[in-house]
Scaffold this motif. Structure first.
Motif, PDB file in Angstrom:
ATOM      1  N   LEU A  19     -37.612 -14.349  16.315  1.00 17.83           N
ATOM      2  CA  LEU A  19     -38.402 -13.325  17.018  1.00 17.83           C
ATOM      3  C   LEU A  19     -39.595 -13.920  17.769  1.00 17.83           C
ATOM      4  O   LEU A  19     -39.791 -13.620  18.946  1.00 17.83           O
ATOM      5  CB  LEU A  19     -38.860 -12.233  16.030  1.00 17.83           C
ATOM      6  N   PRO A  20     -40.412 -14.804  17.138  1.00 22.80           N
ATOM      7  CA  PRO A  20     -41.541 -15.392  17.887  1.00 22.80           C
ATOM      8  C   PRO A  20     -41.085 -16.149  19.144  1.00 22.80           C
ATOM      9  O   PRO A  20     -41.701 -16.040  20.201  1.00 22.80           O
ATOM     10  CB  PRO A  20     -42.180 -16.354  16.882  1.00 22.80           C
ATOM     11  N   ARG A  22     -38.342 -15.641  20.806  1.00 26.58           N
ATOM     12  CA  ARG A  22     -37.809 -14.651  21.756  1.00 26.58           C
ATOM     13  C   ARG A  22     -38.955 -14.004  22.526  1.00 26.58           C
ATOM     14  O   ARG A  22     -38.883 -13.815  23.742  1.00 26.58           O
ATOM     15  CB  ARG A  22     -37.009 -13.602  20.984  1.00 26.58           C
ATOM     16  N   LYS A  23     -40.025 -13.660  21.810  1.00 27.06           N
ATOM     17  CA  LYS A  23     -41.202 -13.037  22.437  1.00 27.06           C
ATOM     18  C   LYS A  23     -41.845 -14.007  23.440  1.00 27.06           C
ATOM     19  O   LYS A  23     -42.271 -13.606  24.515  1.00 27.06           O
ATOM     20  CB  LYS A  23     -42.235 -12.640  21.373  1.00 27.06           C
ATOM     21  N   LEU A  24     -41.903 -15.299  23.045  1.00 23.84           N
ATOM     22  CA  LEU A  24     -42.517 -16.305  23.913  1.00 23.84           C
ATOM     23  C   LEU A  24     -41.717 -16.456  25.206  1.00 23.84           C
ATOM     24  O   LEU A  24     -42.284 -16.410  26.305  1.00 23.84           O
ATOM     25  CB  LEU A  24     -42.583 -17.656  23.178  1.00 23.84           C
ATOM     26  N   GLU A  26     -39.636 -14.412  26.520  1.00 24.41           N
ATOM     27  CA  GLU A  26     -39.699 -13.162  27.298  1.00 24.41           C
ATOM     28  C   GLU A  26     -41.006 -13.119  28.108  1.00 24.41           C
ATOM     29  O   GLU A  26     -41.001 -12.761  29.288  1.00 24.41           O
ATOM     30  CB  GLU A  26     -39.613 -11.954  26.353  1.00 24.41           C
ATOM     31  N   ARG A  27     -42.101 -13.505  27.464  1.00 25.72           N
ATOM     32  CA  ARG A  27     -43.401 -13.478  28.141  1.00 25.72           C
ATOM     33  C   ARG A  27     -43.428 -14.473  29.310  1.00 25.72           C
ATOM     34  O   ARG A  27     -43.887 -14.158  30.405  1.00 25.72           O
ATOM     35  CB  ARG A  27     -44.519 -13.789  27.147  1.00 25.72           C
ATOM     36  N   THR A  38     -33.490  -9.452  26.115  1.00 29.86           N
ATOM     37  CA  THR A  38     -33.412 -10.397  24.987  1.00 29.86           C
ATOM     38  C   THR A  38     -32.451  -9.868  23.923  1.00 29.86           C
ATOM     39  O   THR A  38     -32.381  -8.664  23.671  1.00 29.86           O
ATOM     40  CB  THR A  38     -34.799 -10.612  24.332  1.00 29.86           C
ATOM     41  N   ASP A  40     -30.645 -11.242  19.878  1.00 27.33           N
ATOM     42  CA  ASP A  40     -30.937 -12.197  18.800  1.00 27.33           C
ATOM     43  C   ASP A  40     -29.727 -12.983  18.305  1.00 27.33           C
ATOM     44  O   ASP A  40     -29.803 -13.676  17.292  1.00 27.33           O
ATOM     45  CB  ASP A  40     -31.604 -11.459  17.621  1.00 27.33           C
TER      46      ASP A  40
END
Length: 202
Positions: A19-20, A22-24, A26-27, A38, A40
């Protein structure tokens, strides 16, 4: 038409079980003006693209789905439970409807043999984690290159179909043009011959 296409943001499918991470990613992608989806896991990525993990034959049935989704690039983590990024890459490259989509692999481990294996299988880039904003600039050229390749293949198909239709009509044109040239030669000869037969005056 081209202006509209350039205004539409490129759509990237990001695949990572963390998750971290993926968030990075995406940002970073959004900061670089990409549209992002995104997921998983590799199997969810295939479902999103319209392929079922267990049945490659569904590709043709779901090919239309891809047109609606219009993914321009896939970026995936290498180490994931179940289906690795390498497995996902192979599935994509085996699919006739998806194989032209550029694929970028990410990994926190710098293992040359792994990197080479992915590149040989058709990956366009291999990023080491943590992925940085500077890496994002490397994505667009791959998307544009794949767009150019698609356009070139379409042009080739059009040219082939055009040349096929021309081939059908060309024999008659060739024969008619050769007939007219033959007639012209004969006329020229007729004009020349009488002159040769004239008696010479000394």
């Amino acid at each position: 038409m081209a202006a509209v296409a350039s205004e539409t943001p490129f759509h990237v499918l990001a695949v990572d079980d963390s998750l971290p991470d993926r968030k990075l990613i995406e940002r970073l992608l959004k900061t670089s003006s990409f549209q992002v989806t995104t997921v998983d896991s590799g199997s969810k990525a295939l479902q999103f693209l319209g392929i079922h993990d267990d049945d490659a034959s569904t590709v043709s049935v779901h090919a239309h789905q891809l047109q609606d989704v219009a993914v321009n690039l896939i970026i995936t983590d290498y180490c994931m439970p179940g289906m690795t990024g390498y497995d996902l890459l192979k599935k994509i490259k085996e699919s006739s409807s998806l194989r032209d989509i550029p694929v970028v692999i990410m990994s926190s481990e710098n293992i040359p043999s792994r990197i080479n294996r992915c590149l040989e299988e058709g990956a366009d880039e291999f990023f080491l984690k943590p992925v940085r904003l500077s890496d994002m600039s490397k994505l667009k050229p791959h998307i544009l290159k794949s767009r150019c390749r698609e356009h070139y293949e379409q042009e080739q198909q059009h040219q082939q179909s055009d040349s096929n239709s021309n081939d059908c009509s060309s024999p008659t044109n060739k024969s008619s043009s050769s007939d007219s040239s033959r007639k012209r030669k004969a006329e020229d000869n007729e004009e020349i011959l009488p002159q040769k037969n004239r008696p010479r005056h000394s």
